[in-house]
Design a protein around this motif. Structure first.
Motif, short mmCIF file in Angstrom:
data_model
loop_
_atom_site.label_atom_id
_atom_site.label_comp_id
_atom_site.label_asym_id
_atom_site.label_seq_id
_atom_site.Cartn_x
_atom_site.Cartn_y
_atom_site.Cartn_z
N VAL A 146 4.62 2.39 4.36
CA VAL A 146 3.27 1.93 4.02
C VAL A 146 2.73 2.80 2.90
O VAL A 146 3.20 3.93 2.69
CB VAL A 146 2.33 1.97 5.24
CG1 VAL A 146 2.85 1.10 6.36
CG2 VAL A 146 2.13 3.40 5.75
N GLN A 180 -1.45 -0.43 3.11
CA GLN A 180 -0.75 -1.71 3.19
C GLN A 180 0.75 -1.47 3.27
O GLN A 180 1.25 -0.39 2.96
CB GLN A 180 -1.10 -2.59 1.98
CG GLN A 180 -2.57 -2.99 1.97
CD GLN A 180 -2.91 -3.94 0.85
OE1 GLN A 180 -2.18 -4.08 -0.13
NE2 GLN A 180 -4.05 -4.61 0.96
N VAL A 181 1.48 -2.50 3.69
CA VAL A 181 2.92 -2.39 3.94
C VAL A 181 3.69 -2.56 2.64
O VAL A 181 3.39 -3.45 1.83
CB VAL A 181 3.39 -3.43 4.96
CG1 VAL A 181 4.81 -3.14 5.40
CG2 VAL A 181 2.46 -3.44 6.17
N TRP A 230 -2.01 -7.79 4.41
CA TRP A 230 -2.71 -7.26 5.59
C TRP A 230 -2.87 -5.76 5.47
O TRP A 230 -2.00 -5.06 4.93
CB TRP A 230 -1.93 -7.58 6.85
CG TRP A 230 -1.96 -9.02 7.26
CD1 TRP A 230 -2.39 -10.08 6.53
CD2 TRP A 230 -1.51 -9.55 8.51
NE1 TRP A 230 -2.24 -11.25 7.23
CE2 TRP A 230 -1.71 -10.96 8.47
CE3 TRP A 230 -0.97 -8.99 9.66
CZ2 TRP A 230 -1.38 -11.78 9.53
CZ3 TRP A 230 -0.64 -9.81 10.72
CH2 TRP A 230 -0.85 -11.20 10.66
N ASN A 231 -3.97 -5.25 5.99
CA ASN A 231 -4.18 -3.81 6.04
C ASN A 231 -3.60 -3.23 7.33
O ASN A 231 -3.39 -3.94 8.32
CB ASN A 231 -5.67 -3.49 5.96
CG ASN A 231 -6.25 -3.83 4.59
OD1 ASN A 231 -5.57 -3.73 3.57
ND2 ASN A 231 -7.50 -4.24 4.56
N VAL A 232 -3.38 -1.93 7.30
CA VAL A 232 -2.83 -1.20 8.45
C VAL A 232 -3.92 -0.29 9.00
O VAL A 232 -4.57 0.44 8.23
CB VAL A 232 -1.60 -0.37 8.04
CG1 VAL A 232 -1.05 0.40 9.24
CG2 VAL A 232 -0.53 -1.26 7.43
N GLN A 233 -4.13 -0.33 10.32
CA GLN A 233 -5.05 0.63 10.94
C GLN A 233 -4.37 1.99 10.89
O GLN A 233 -3.34 2.21 11.51
CB GLN A 233 -5.37 0.24 12.37
CG GLN A 233 -6.47 1.08 12.98
CD GLN A 233 -6.81 0.67 14.40
OE1 GLN A 233 -5.94 0.45 15.21
NE2 GLN A 233 -8.09 0.54 14.68
N PHE A 234 -4.97 2.91 10.14
CA PHE A 234 -4.29 4.15 9.77
C PHE A 234 -5.28 5.29 9.76
O PHE A 234 -6.46 5.10 9.42
CB PHE A 234 -3.67 3.97 8.37
CG PHE A 234 -2.55 4.91 8.04
CD1 PHE A 234 -1.27 4.67 8.53
CD2 PHE A 234 -2.76 6.02 7.25
CE1 PHE A 234 -0.22 5.53 8.21
CE2 PHE A 234 -1.73 6.89 6.94
CZ PHE A 234 -0.45 6.64 7.43
N LEU A 272 5.44 -1.28 13.22
CA LEU A 272 4.12 -1.88 13.12
C LEU A 272 4.04 -3.06 14.07
O LEU A 272 5.05 -3.73 14.34
CB LEU A 272 3.83 -2.36 11.69
CG LEU A 272 3.72 -1.30 10.60
CD1 LEU A 272 3.52 -1.98 9.25
CD2 LEU A 272 2.58 -0.34 10.87
N TYR A 321 -2.27 -4.77 10.93
CA TYR A 321 -1.18 -4.12 11.64
C TYR A 321 -1.65 -2.83 12.30
O TYR A 321 -2.51 -2.11 11.76
CB TYR A 321 -0.03 -3.77 10.68
CG TYR A 321 0.72 -4.98 10.18
CD1 TYR A 321 1.56 -5.70 11.02
CD2 TYR A 321 0.59 -5.40 8.86
CE1 TYR A 321 2.26 -6.81 10.56
CE2 TYR A 321 1.29 -6.50 8.39
CZ TYR A 321 2.12 -7.20 9.24
OH TYR A 321 2.81 -8.30 8.79
N ARG A 322 -1.04 -2.55 13.44
CA ARG A 322 -1.26 -1.28 14.11
C ARG A 322 0.03 -0.48 14.09
O ARG A 322 1.12 -1.04 14.17
CB ARG A 322 -1.67 -1.51 15.56
CG ARG A 322 -3.12 -1.92 15.72
CD ARG A 322 -3.33 -2.30 17.14
NE ARG A 322 -4.72 -2.22 17.52
CZ ARG A 322 -5.24 -2.90 18.53
NH1 ARG A 322 -4.48 -3.70 19.25
NH2 ARG A 322 -6.50 -2.78 18.84
N VAL A 323 -0.12 0.83 13.98
CA VAL A 323 1.03 1.72 13.94
C VAL A 323 1.61 1.91 15.33
O VAL A 323 0.88 2.09 16.30
CB VAL A 323 0.62 3.09 13.35
CG1 VAL A 323 1.76 4.08 13.46
CG2 VAL A 323 0.18 2.93 11.91
#
Length: 481
Positions: free
Chosen positions: A421, A433-434, A443-447, A463, A471-473
């Motif tokens: 990411v 993002q991925v 899509w964004n990633v919860q980070f 993910l 996405y969640r990690v």
């Protein structure tokens, strides 16, 4: 060479940040202290070969924080965020029999946070300690968070701890990280989370809903104050305060119904079709989720600090201010009342004929709530509770304070199956993002916000796509170098 200290603060009007960062250089040693404004914070120290390298490392740390919006400040001039801890009294139980406690784990401080799933039990206390245990009472892991734990909530197989410092920590991976920061003017009482959307109830009777990127969705002010209850499902957010329970549309925040309660709400629970409110006037009040209509009343002998129900609705449980725990049938008939032996239950959860309690003396109790065990307890026959000890060598997991604290991995040695990411600027905000193929690249990633740096790339173990389009990690986060 003289000792040099740089003190910075970040406090945004209407925003989530209300924290400090202090760097001290003393010869070849560099110490970093950080946390919420007004608290002692956490301390990390490093040593360098020369004083010049120590000063250079300190300057780099300060520069990183200044670029993120921190500014020089005078310690003590800015007030700490408001923190209200539930003031509770606990009297001895008047029950003649003691509950059949199978095992007891003493956390060392009064505890409100509890979550129990099919795999393990979680308990968090006001010292910021979170422990996980097996259902058999074996301590599996320990997390140390910067401030007291108000509650533990789950969202699918993610687990979050809401803390007094306004940060909601994701504990799903080995190293916890701050997933949400609550605005400093919100005096948090309780939290719930569903599909990445966080609902926050506060001291003033307010309800605030934010999404997985900490972007404000909506807020409402209910008719009462001291909102200790917030529960959410796909249809509504149920908000309990000293004026009753109010349901709001999960999507728009429009009020759906309001039901007065017999006393201020001190705790709330939900099942598929009903919500339960424990009150200061000795009752648990059950209401229809669809209409708010009263369905049943469960009468206790003292103020109700906590409540829960079995998933089939057959049993309803309550813990009162006098160290007693109750069981009722669905219609409201009291089946039994027993003493906890460890103070008053501040939170509770039922699973597979066991009732798990966290109490005023900081204990996590596992009670055998089977019909046979309760019948024996009423006759005075209870097992000897086993006191669980925490292994001295148990590792302690703490949140990463900055990108520099995150483990690194070189591209050539990145783990097979790892997902890459990248931190990117998007609409004036730093998003993640991925990069790897096979994912939705928009899509964004919860980070973790604390470790984001523009252009930096990270490898995560996996993910998981959430229904909200993000996405969640899953698993460990390592910086790609």
């Amino acid at each position: 060479m003289a000792r040099e200290t740089t003190y910075l603060e970040l406090s945004q009007d209407g925003g989530g940040a209300h924290k400090f960062y202090e760097v001290t250089v003393d010869g070849t040693d560099v110490s970093v202290r950080y946390g919420r404004i007004g608290a002692a914070g956490q301390l990390q120290s490093s040593s360098f070969p020369t004083a010049e390298k120590a000063r250079a490392a300190a300057a780099k740390k300060v520069g990183e924080k200044v670029r993120k919006g921190y500014a020089p400040a005078v310690q003590g001039q800015r007030a700490a965020r408001a923190v209200t801890r539930r003031q509770v009294a606990s009297a001895p139980s008047t029950a003649r029999a003691v509950a059949p406690v199978l095992w007891r784990f003493r956390t060392g401080a009064s505890a409100f946070g509890i979550h129990v799933d099919e795999d393990r039990c979680w308990v968090g206390n006001q010292a910021g300690d979170v422990y996980t245990l097996s259902h058999g009472g074996e301590v599996l892991a320990r997390y140390s968070l910067p401030d007291g734990v108000k509650c533990l909530v789950a969202d699918d197989f993610w687990i979050y701890a809401g803390c007094d410092d306004g940060t909601v920590y994701d504990l799903s991976a080995k190293v916890p990280f701050g997933a949400y920061d609550i605005a400093p003017d919100v005096d948090i009482f309780w939290l719930d989370i569903r599909e990445g959307v966080l609902s926050v109830s506060d001291a003033g009777g307010g309800l605030t809903v934010i999404d997985h990127e900490e972007e404000f969705q909506w807020s409402r002010k209910s008719s009462g104050n001291h909102a200790w209850m917030v529960r959410a499902d796909e249809h509504a957010v149920y908000h309990g305060h000293n004026g009753g329970v109010t349901a709001y549309s999960a999507e728009s925040g429009a009020e759906l119904w309001h039901t007065p309660t017999r006393g201020g709400v001190l705790f709330g629970w939900q099942e598929r079709d009903s919500v339960f409110a424990g009150t200061g006037r000795n009752v648990v009040q059950r209401m229809s989720k669809a209409s708010g209509a009263d369905e049943a009343l469960y009468r206790c002998d003292s103020a109700v600090y906590s409540c829960a129900a079995s998933p089939d609705g057959r049993y309803v449980f309550a813990g009162d201010s006098s160290s007693s725990v109750y069981c009722f049938d669905a219609a409201g008939n009291r089946l039994w009342k027993l003493g906890t032996g460890s103070g008053s239950a501040l939170s509770m959860q039922y699973l597979d004929e066991r009732l798990y309690l966290v109490t005023t003396d900081g204990s996590l109790l596992c009670v055998d709530a089977s019909e046979a065990a309760i019948a024996a307890a009423q006759q005075g026959s209870v097992p000897t509770a086993r006191d669980v000890k925490s292994a001295a060598a148990l590792p302690v997991y703490r949140p990463a304070a900055s990108a520099a604290a995150v483990a690194t991995v070189r591209a050539a040695s990145a783990p097979a199956g790892g997902v890459v990411v990248e931190c990117v600027q998007q609409s004036g905000r730093l998003r993640v993002q991925v990069v790897s193929d096979g994912f939705e690249h928009g899509w964004n990633v919860q980070f973790p916000r604390g470790i984001r740096e523009a252009g930096a790339r990270y490898v995560v173990d996996g993910l998981h796509a959430a229904s909200g389009g993000f996405y969640r990690v899953r698993g460990e986060i390592r910086r790609l170098v």
